[in-house]
Design a protein around this motif. Sequence first.
Motif, PDB file in Angstrom:
ATOM      1  N   THR A  62      -2.211  -0.504   0.461  1.00 55.29           N
ATOM      2  CA  THR A  62      -1.784   0.714   0.485  1.00 55.29           C
ATOM      3  C   THR A  62      -0.213   1.245   0.372  1.00 55.29           C
ATOM      4  O   THR A  62       0.163   1.912  -0.261  1.00 55.29           O
ATOM      5  CB  THR A  62      -2.155   1.562   1.866  1.00 55.29           C
ATOM      6  N   MET A  63       0.467   0.273   1.205  1.00 56.23           N
ATOM      7  CA  MET A  63       2.118   0.265   0.949  1.00 56.23           C
ATOM      8  C   MET A  63       2.282   0.088  -0.493  1.00 56.23           C
ATOM      9  O   MET A  63       3.328   0.962  -1.039  1.00 56.23           O
ATOM     10  CB  MET A  63       2.716  -0.868   1.882  1.00 56.23           C
ATOM     11  N   THR A  64       1.803  -1.081  -1.048  1.00 59.89           N
ATOM     12  CA  THR A  64       2.302  -1.343  -2.390  1.00 59.89           C
ATOM     13  C   THR A  64       1.768  -0.156  -3.225  1.00 59.89           C
ATOM     14  O   THR A  64       2.638   0.100  -4.405  1.00 59.89           O
ATOM     15  CB  THR A  64       1.441  -2.470  -2.905  1.00 59.89           C
ATOM     16  N   GLN A  65       0.799   0.540  -3.393  1.00 62.02           N
ATOM     17  CA  GLN A  65       0.599   1.665  -4.108  1.00 62.02           C
ATOM     18  C   GLN A  65       1.274   2.703  -4.086  1.00 62.02           C
ATOM     19  O   GLN A  65       1.600   3.512  -4.835  1.00 62.02           O
ATOM     20  CB  GLN A  65      -0.917   1.845  -3.805  1.00 62.02           C
ATOM     21  N   SER A  66       1.936   3.032  -2.741  1.00 62.95           N
ATOM     22  CA  SER A  66       2.646   4.130  -2.516  1.00 62.95           C
ATOM     23  C   SER A  66       4.235   3.765  -2.950  1.00 62.95           C
ATOM     24  O   SER A  66       4.922   4.949  -2.831  1.00 62.95           O
ATOM     25  CB  SER A  66       2.707   4.682  -1.025  1.00 62.95           C
ATOM     26  N   MET A  67       4.595   2.728  -3.240  1.00 66.68           N
ATOM     27  CA  MET A  67       5.891   2.350  -3.118  1.00 66.68           C
ATOM     28  C   MET A  67       6.716   2.942  -4.539  1.00 66.68           C
ATOM     29  O   MET A  67       7.659   3.816  -4.215  1.00 66.68           O
ATOM     30  CB  MET A  67       6.147   0.955  -3.466  1.00 66.68           C
ATOM     31  N   PRO A  68       6.002   3.338  -5.532  1.00 70.77           N
ATOM     32  CA  PRO A  68       6.647   4.254  -6.499  1.00 70.77           C
ATOM     33  C   PRO A  68       7.153   5.423  -6.029  1.00 70.77           C
ATOM     34  O   PRO A  68       8.230   5.741  -6.537  1.00 70.77           O
ATOM     35  CB  PRO A  68       5.624   4.117  -7.639  1.00 70.77           C
ATOM     36  N   GLN A  69       6.390   6.269  -5.430  1.00 72.99           N
ATOM     37  CA  GLN A  69       6.715   7.488  -5.043  1.00 72.99           C
ATOM     38  C   GLN A  69       7.950   7.439  -3.920  1.00 72.99           C
ATOM     39  O   GLN A  69       8.589   8.159  -4.001  1.00 72.99           O
ATOM     40  CB  GLN A  69       5.483   8.354  -4.407  1.00 72.99           C
ATOM     41  N   MET A  70       7.685   6.535  -2.929  1.00 70.42           N
ATOM     42  CA  MET A  70       8.489   6.253  -2.216  1.00 70.42           C
ATOM     43  C   MET A  70       9.887   6.029  -2.553  1.00 70.42           C
ATOM     44  O   MET A  70      10.928   6.733  -2.332  1.00 70.42           O
ATOM     45  CB  MET A  70       8.113   5.226  -1.007  1.00 70.42           C
ATOM     46  N   PHE A  71      10.032   5.268  -3.648  1.00 74.04           N
ATOM     47  CA  PHE A  71      11.348   4.787  -4.218  1.00 74.04           C
ATOM     48  C   PHE A  71      12.057   6.213  -5.015  1.00 74.04           C
ATOM     49  O   PHE A  71      13.035   6.181  -5.137  1.00 74.04           O
ATOM     50  CB  PHE A  71      11.188   3.467  -5.149  1.00 74.04           C
ATOM     51  N   GLU A  72      10.951   6.722  -5.731  1.00 79.12           N
ATOM     52  CA  GLU A  72      11.512   8.024  -6.535  1.00 79.12           C
ATOM     53  C   GLU A  72      12.228   8.915  -5.587  1.00 79.12           C
ATOM     54  O   GLU A  72      13.327   9.498  -5.848  1.00 79.12           O
ATOM     55  CB  GLU A  72      10.300   8.593  -7.066  1.00 79.12           C
ATOM     56  N   ALA A  98      14.004  -2.608  -6.083  1.00 78.32           N
ATOM     57  CA  ALA A  98      13.323  -2.353  -4.785  1.00 78.32           C
ATOM     58  C   ALA A  98      11.646  -2.519  -5.024  1.00 78.32           C
ATOM     59  O   ALA A  98      11.370  -3.306  -3.948  1.00 78.32           O
ATOM     60  CB  ALA A  98      13.593  -0.862  -4.368  1.00 78.32           C
ATOM     61  N   GLN A  99      11.216  -2.023  -6.113  1.00 76.79           N
ATOM     62  CA  GLN A  99       9.832  -2.355  -6.187  1.00 76.79           C
ATOM     63  C   GLN A  99       9.489  -3.726  -6.343  1.00 76.79           C
ATOM     64  O   GLN A  99       8.383  -4.449  -5.663  1.00 76.79           O
ATOM     65  CB  GLN A  99       9.315  -1.856  -7.550  1.00 76.79           C
ATOM     66  N   GLY A 100      10.245  -4.477  -6.970  1.00 75.67           N
ATOM     67  CA  GLY A 100       9.882  -5.971  -6.959  1.00 75.67           C
ATOM     68  C   GLY A 100      10.257  -6.637  -5.758  1.00 75.67           C
ATOM     69  O   GLY A 100       9.244  -7.580  -5.348  1.00 75.67           O
ATOM     70  N   ALA A 101      11.219  -6.371  -4.976  1.00 75.94           N
ATOM     71  CA  ALA A 101      11.447  -6.922  -3.764  1.00 75.94           C
ATOM     72  C   ALA A 101      10.215  -6.573  -3.075  1.00 75.94           C
ATOM     73  O   ALA A 101       9.723  -7.362  -1.989  1.00 75.94           O
ATOM     74  CB  ALA A 101      12.633  -6.491  -3.094  1.00 75.94           C
ATOM     75  N   MET A 102       9.897  -5.227  -2.730  1.00 74.52           N
ATOM     76  CA  MET A 102       8.846  -4.877  -1.806  1.00 74.52           C
ATOM     77  C   MET A 102       7.488  -5.476  -1.964  1.00 74.52           C
ATOM     78  O   MET A 102       6.569  -5.595  -1.082  1.00 74.52           O
ATOM     79  CB  MET A 102       8.812  -3.278  -1.645  1.00 74.52           C
ATOM     80  N   GLU A 103       7.050  -5.737  -3.487  1.00 75.53           N
ATOM     81  CA  GLU A 103       5.748  -6.119  -3.634  1.00 75.53           C
ATOM     82  C   GLU A 103       5.844  -7.654  -3.262  1.00 75.53           C
ATOM     83  O   GLU A 103       4.702  -8.008  -2.970  1.00 75.53           O
ATOM     84  CB  GLU A 103       5.751  -6.047  -5.200  1.00 75.53           C
ATOM     85  N   MET A 106       5.124  -7.456   0.464  1.00 72.66           N
ATOM     86  CA  MET A 106       3.676  -6.955   0.923  1.00 72.66           C
ATOM     87  C   MET A 106       3.017  -8.273   0.589  1.00 72.66           C
ATOM     88  O   MET A 106       1.743  -8.210   1.477  1.00 72.66           O
ATOM     89  CB  MET A 106       3.577  -5.816   0.164  1.00 72.66           C
ATOM     90  N   ALA A 107       3.142  -8.897  -0.584  1.00 68.87           N
ATOM     91  CA  ALA A 107       2.240  -9.889  -0.662  1.00 68.87           C
ATOM     92  C   ALA A 107       2.059 -11.186   0.512  1.00 68.87           C
ATOM     93  O   ALA A 107       1.014 -11.832   0.382  1.00 68.87           O
ATOM     94  CB  ALA A 107       2.433 -10.423  -2.280  1.00 68.87           C
ATOM     95  N   ILE A 108       3.086 -11.160   1.138  1.00 65.75           N
ATOM     96  CA  ILE A 108       3.352 -12.191   2.267  1.00 65.75           C
ATOM     97  C   ILE A 108       2.126 -11.945   3.157  1.00 65.75           C
ATOM     98  O   ILE A 108       1.373 -12.650   3.603  1.00 65.75           O
ATOM     99  CB  ILE A 108       4.443 -12.080   2.807  1.00 65.75           C
ATOM    100  N   TYR A 109       1.777 -10.612   3.109  1.00 68.30           N
ATOM    101  CA  TYR A 109       0.835 -10.202   4.461  1.00 68.30           C
ATOM    102  C   TYR A 109      -0.694 -10.314   3.745  1.00 68.30           C
ATOM    103  O   TYR A 109      -1.526  -9.941   4.537  1.00 68.30           O
ATOM    104  CB  TYR A 109       1.258  -8.683   4.868  1.00 68.30           C
ATOM    105  N   ARG A 110      -0.826 -10.703   2.476  1.00 69.65           N
ATOM    106  CA  ARG A 110      -2.163 -10.843   1.781  1.00 69.65           C
ATOM    107  C   ARG A 110      -2.327 -12.683   1.754  1.00 69.65           C
ATOM    108  O   ARG A 110      -3.136 -12.891   1.405  1.00 69.65           O
ATOM    109  CB  ARG A 110      -2.298 -10.330   0.755  1.00 69.65           C
TER     110      ARG A 110
END
Length: 200
Positions: A62-72, A98-103, A106-110
């Motif tokens: 969910t966090m990954t999907q919402s990141m583009p809007q958050m960064f915008e 920011a997107q690359g770093a956050m993705e 977030m992948a760590i938690y999967r």
Amino acid sequence: MSVTKKLLAIAAMSASLSGGAFAQTNAAPSAGGIASAETKVAITEMLEAINFRQTMIQISATMTQSMPQMFEQTSSRMFEKLPPAEQKAAKEKFAASAQGAMEKAMAIYRDPEILKGVEDIMGRAYTKRFTLAEIKSITAFYKSDAGKKMLSAGPQLMQEAMPEIVALTAPKTNALMQEFTKKALEDAKAASEAKTVTAK
């Protein structure tokens, strides 16, 4: 959903899934949180009952999907005083970085190994605070109709409550965001001026 809403949702979801697991109990903590074989099995069953691993994966997705809007939203405030041409380039560079770093974060938690490690940590935490009988009682509750309803209704409850929670916290969170944005712009300006002086 804004950053504030996401953080509040995660915090509330974690609290509801744990069923107040970290509240004080009368159970004497075990030495170093060392669990017996039977306790380890009971903790595994409890974590399965509360959908612990699936919840972590879902939150990450969910966090990954919402990141583009958050960064915008964030970059719009950070670079709003720049000329249009520079603003567009700055926003795109910020978003991509920011997107690359956050993705990756977030992948760590999967990661299966990380998920197993987190479950082990949670197991030790429960072992310190709960007896075997209490752990089994928690599992029994979440396997009951009421417990299952609590888990399934959690997201809807948060969705209903979130507008009021956001309204309550908005004045302070907005002030923090303004302070953060001001500092970021000041740092960027100082770095630019220092670069200009060095170039001369």
